[in-house]
Enzyme design. Structure first.
Site, PDB file in Angstrom:
ATOM      1  CB  CYS A   1     150.961 -54.216  55.954  1.00 12.00           C
ATOM      2  SG  CYS A   1     149.287 -53.568  56.121  1.00 12.00           S
TER       3      CYS A   1
ATOM      4  CB  CYS B   1     149.768 -46.718  53.751  1.00 11.26           C
ATOM      5  SG  CYS B   1     148.310 -47.531  54.444  1.00 11.26           S
TER       6      CYS B   1
ATOM      7  CB  CYS C   1     153.350 -47.572  55.445  1.00 13.34           C
ATOM      8  SG  CYS C   1     153.680 -48.709  56.826  1.00 13.34           S
TER       9      CYS C   1
ATOM     10  CB  CYS D   1     151.717 -47.141  71.642  1.00 13.36           C
ATOM     11  SG  CYS D   1     150.761 -47.192  70.124  1.00 13.36           S
TER      12      CYS D   1
ATOM     13  CB  CYS E   1     148.100 -47.032  73.134  1.00 16.35           C
ATOM     14  SG  CYS E   1     147.643 -46.429  71.491  1.00 16.35           S
TER      15      CYS E   1
ATOM     16  CB  CYS F   1     145.491 -42.417  69.963  1.00 18.41           C
ATOM     17  SG  CYS F   1     147.053 -41.799  69.295  1.00 18.41           S
TER      18      CYS F   1
ATOM     19  NE  ARG G   1     151.907 -39.314  71.597  1.00 23.05           N
ATOM     20  CZ  ARG G   1     150.799 -40.039  71.563  1.00 23.05           C
ATOM     21  NH1 ARG G   1     150.431 -40.619  70.474  1.00 23.05           N
ATOM     22  NH2 ARG G   1     150.076 -40.175  72.651  1.00 23.05           N
TER      23      ARG G   1
HETATM   24  N1  SAM Z   1     148.434 -50.979  60.334  1.00 23.08           N
HETATM   25  C1  SAM Z   1     147.809 -50.146  61.262  1.00 23.08           C
HETATM   26  C2  SAM Z   1     147.179 -48.921  60.621  1.00 23.08           C
HETATM   27  O1  SAM Z   1     147.603 -48.503  59.562  1.00 23.08           O
HETATM   28  O2  SAM Z   1     146.243 -48.401  61.214  1.00 23.08           O
HETATM   29  C3  SAM Z   1     148.690 -49.737  62.415  1.00 23.08           C
HETATM   30  C4  SAM Z   1     150.134 -49.404  62.196  1.00 23.08           C
HETATM   31  S1  SAM Z   1     150.480 -47.985  61.147  1.00 23.08           S
HETATM   32  C5  SAM Z   1     152.173 -48.131  60.841  1.00 23.08           C
HETATM   33  C6  SAM Z   1     150.272 -46.603  62.256  1.00 23.08           C
HETATM   34  C7  SAM Z   1     150.441 -45.220  61.701  1.00 23.08           C
HETATM   35  O3  SAM Z   1     151.824 -44.928  61.546  1.00 23.08           O
HETATM   36  C8  SAM Z   1     149.861 -44.899  60.341  1.00 23.08           C
HETATM   37  O4  SAM Z   1     148.518 -44.639  60.399  1.00 23.08           O
HETATM   38  C9  SAM Z   1     150.635 -43.652  59.954  1.00 23.08           C
HETATM   39  O5  SAM Z   1     149.922 -42.501  60.332  1.00 23.08           O
HETATM   40  C10 SAM Z   1     151.943 -43.772  60.740  1.00 23.08           C
HETATM   41  N2  SAM Z   1     153.088 -43.939  59.823  1.00 23.08           N
HETATM   42  C11 SAM Z   1     153.434 -45.047  59.131  1.00 23.08           C
HETATM   43  N3  SAM Z   1     154.538 -44.831  58.378  1.00 23.08           N
HETATM   44  C12 SAM Z   1     154.913 -43.557  58.602  1.00 23.08           C
HETATM   45  C13 SAM Z   1     155.978 -42.745  58.107  1.00 23.08           C
HETATM   46  N4  SAM Z   1     156.855 -43.211  57.211  1.00 23.08           N
HETATM   47  N5  SAM Z   1     156.078 -41.481  58.555  1.00 23.08           N
HETATM   48  C14 SAM Z   1     155.176 -40.996  59.449  1.00 23.08           C
HETATM   49  N6  SAM Z   1     154.153 -41.714  59.947  1.00 23.08           N
HETATM   50  C15 SAM Z   1     154.010 -42.976  59.522  1.00 23.08           C
HETATM   51  C1  DTB Z   2     151.343 -42.612  65.036  1.00 24.32           C
HETATM   52  O1  DTB Z   2     150.557 -41.687  64.731  1.00 24.32           O
HETATM   53  N1  DTB Z   2     152.628 -42.640  64.729  1.00 24.32           N
HETATM   54  C2  DTB Z   2     153.260 -43.854  65.196  1.00 24.32           C
HETATM   55  C3  DTB Z   2     152.099 -44.542  65.966  1.00 24.32           C
HETATM   56  N2  DTB Z   2     150.989 -43.680  65.729  1.00 24.32           N
HETATM   57  C4  DTB Z   2     151.789 -45.943  65.756  1.00 24.32           C
HETATM   58  C5  DTB Z   2     153.923 -44.628  64.134  1.00 24.32           C
HETATM   59  C6  DTB Z   2     154.978 -43.853  63.366  1.00 24.32           C
HETATM   60  C7  DTB Z   2     155.615 -44.787  62.393  1.00 24.32           C
HETATM   61  C8  DTB Z   2     156.767 -44.172  61.671  1.00 24.32           C
HETATM   62  C9  DTB Z   2     157.369 -45.092  60.693  1.00 24.32           C
HETATM   63  C10 DTB Z   2     157.929 -46.336  61.267  1.00 24.32           C
HETATM   64  O2  DTB Z   2     158.714 -46.299  62.245  1.00 24.32           O
HETATM   65  O3  DTB Z   2     157.650 -47.427  60.723  1.00 24.32           O
HETATM   66 FE1  SF4 Z   3     149.767 -51.466  56.691  1.00 29.66          FE
HETATM   67 FE2  SF4 Z   3     151.520 -49.530  57.069  1.00 29.66          FE
HETATM   68 FE3  SF4 Z   3     149.164 -48.966  55.996  1.00 29.66          FE
HETATM   69 FE4  SF4 Z   3     149.319 -49.677  58.623  1.00 29.66          FE
HETATM   70  S1  SF4 Z   3     150.154 -47.842  57.683  1.00 29.66           S
HETATM   71  S2  SF4 Z   3     147.831 -50.384  57.074  1.00 29.66           S
HETATM   72  S3  SF4 Z   3     151.026 -51.123  58.494  1.00 29.66           S
HETATM   73  S4  SF4 Z   3     150.752 -50.276  55.075  1.00 29.66           S
END
Ligand code: SAM
Ligand code: DTB
Ligand code: SF4
Length: 324
Positions: A63, A67, A70, A107, A138, A198, A270
């Site tokens: 990606c 973030c 992430c 989802c 979702c 959501c 949630r």
């Molecule tokens: N790329 C899209 C976005 O950012 O909207 C969708 C996927 S993204 C992984 C979905 C959500 O997962 C993020 O907005 C974040 O709130 C959550 N997330 C990602 N990594 C995480 C982590 N290490 N711990 C907790 N939540 C996480």
């Molecule tokens: C949300 O708020 N949490 C979920 C879902 N929406 C998409 C994702 C959590 C991701 C946690 C880190 C991972 O497994 O990559």
């Molecule tokens: Fe990309 Fe992860 Fe950020 Fe979603 S949360 S935009 S997957 S870097």
């Protein structure tokens, strides 16, 4: 205004929460806060019922966004197995398994900054197929344009997940490649298209209580409260800039859930990422504080989740029924 009066006001769905109102809730003695949250919860929900959603990462890694939390960002070295968009049939097979294990909603998450129109075509098939199984749908695909939200809705999408993640003030510490305003714009497109929202965030990213307040204030002051509010506890993934951030105190996490419940009394709150590391007692407190939804299944997107066996045992111990 007394705390009781404020809470009564929340029951008529306030959208004008001030920072100091929310700070006063956080400051309540723990038992008082939990009691108020639980009392309000009982007015609107069955206190022993929990909604369950299963997650699948349909496109993993690479990606372009930065973030800090992430593992899927191309800028972090998180030893992730990158995967292109999954074939529709594989996604439907995963949805079928999730349904058999008792999920109510499926989802699908993709590590995109924002999808191109042609990226969405297979998504329409996935949404139709998952819906045909009797599951709610979702997706979380990053930023959307207005017409893309409409097209997803036309394919039958029930919910779009797009998180605000943190307070506007702390946001720049976490993400620099898209703005808070960008996120609010996507949420507006989702609403305009008639989908359910959501939207939540992550705590335990080194933010202060003021930022947790700021996040909840943003969520609760939306014109309509998000129907689903995921509160994620940061999963600290090796290779991400937040890998060594100090863990959030569990009681502060429970307070955050309780305040979310009070501010958004009609929403599903949630208990999201981070459950793998929570004790049964901490999760029980979160349910008592008004959490009534979880991610269910062995994996979140790329990291492990609490196992379904452990969840079933926990639900049995607590007398919790899962919604179907
Ligand atoms: N790329 C899209 C976005 O950012 O909207 C969708 C996927 S993204 C992984 C979905 C959500 O997962 C993020 O907005 C974040 O709130 C959550 N997330 C990602 N990594 C995480 C982590 N290490 N711990 C907790 N939540 C996480
Ligand atoms: C949300 O708020 N949490 C979920 C879902 N929406 C998409 C994702 C959590 C991701 C946690 C880190 C991972 O497994 O990559
Ligand atoms: Fe990309 Fe992860 Fe950020 Fe979603 S949360 S935009 S997957 S870097």
């Amino acid at each position: 205004m007394s705390t009781q009066r404020k809470i009564m006001a929340a029951d008529v769905l306030r959208h004008d929460w001030q920072h100091h109102d929310i700070a006063a809730l956080f400051d309540l003695p723990f038992s008082d806060l939990l009691f108020e949250a639980q009392a309000l919860h009982r007015q609107h929900f069955d206190p022993n019922a929990v909604q369950v959603s299963s997650l699948l990462s349909i496109k993993t890694g690479k990606c372009p966004e930065d973030c800090a939390y992430c593992p899927q960002s191309v800028r972090h070295d998180s030893e992730l197995e990158v995967e292109a968009l999954m074939p529709v049939a594989d996604v439907l097979a995963a949805a079928k398994t999730a349904k058999e294990k008792g999920a109510m909603r499926f989802c699908m998450g993709a590590a995109w900054r924002s999808p191109k129109d042609k990226d969405l075509e297979p998504l329409f098939e996935m949404i139709k197929g998952v819906k045909a199984m009797g599951l709610e749908t979702c997706v979380t695909l990053g930023m959307l344009k207005a017409h893309q939200a409409k097209n997803l809705r036309e394919a039958g999408l029930d919910y779009y997940n797009h998180n605000l993640d943190t307070s506007p003030e702390y946001y720049e510490e976490i993400i620099t490649t898209r703005t808070y305003e960008d996120r609010l714009d996507t949420l507006a497109h989702v609403r305009d298209a008639g989908m359910q929202v959501c939207c939540g965030g992550i705590v335990g990213m080194g933010e202060g209580r003021d930022d947790r307040i700021g996040l909840l204030q943003q969520l609760a002051n939306q014109q309509r409260h998000p129907e689903s509010v995921p509160i994620n506890l940061l999963v600290r993934v090796k290779g991400t800039p937040l890998q060594d951030v100090e863990a959030l105190d569990p009681i502060e996490f429970v307070r955050t859930i309780a305040v979310a419940r009070i501010l958004m009394p009609h929403s599903y709150v949630r208990l999201s990422a981070g459950r793998e590391d929570m004790s049964d007692e901490m999760q029980a407190l979160c349910f008592l504080a008004g959490a009534n939804s979880v991610f269910y299944g062995e994996k979140l997107l790329t990291t492990p989740n609490a196992s379904t066996d452990r969840d079933q045992a926990l639900f049995n111990k607590l007398g919790i029924n899962t919604l179907q």
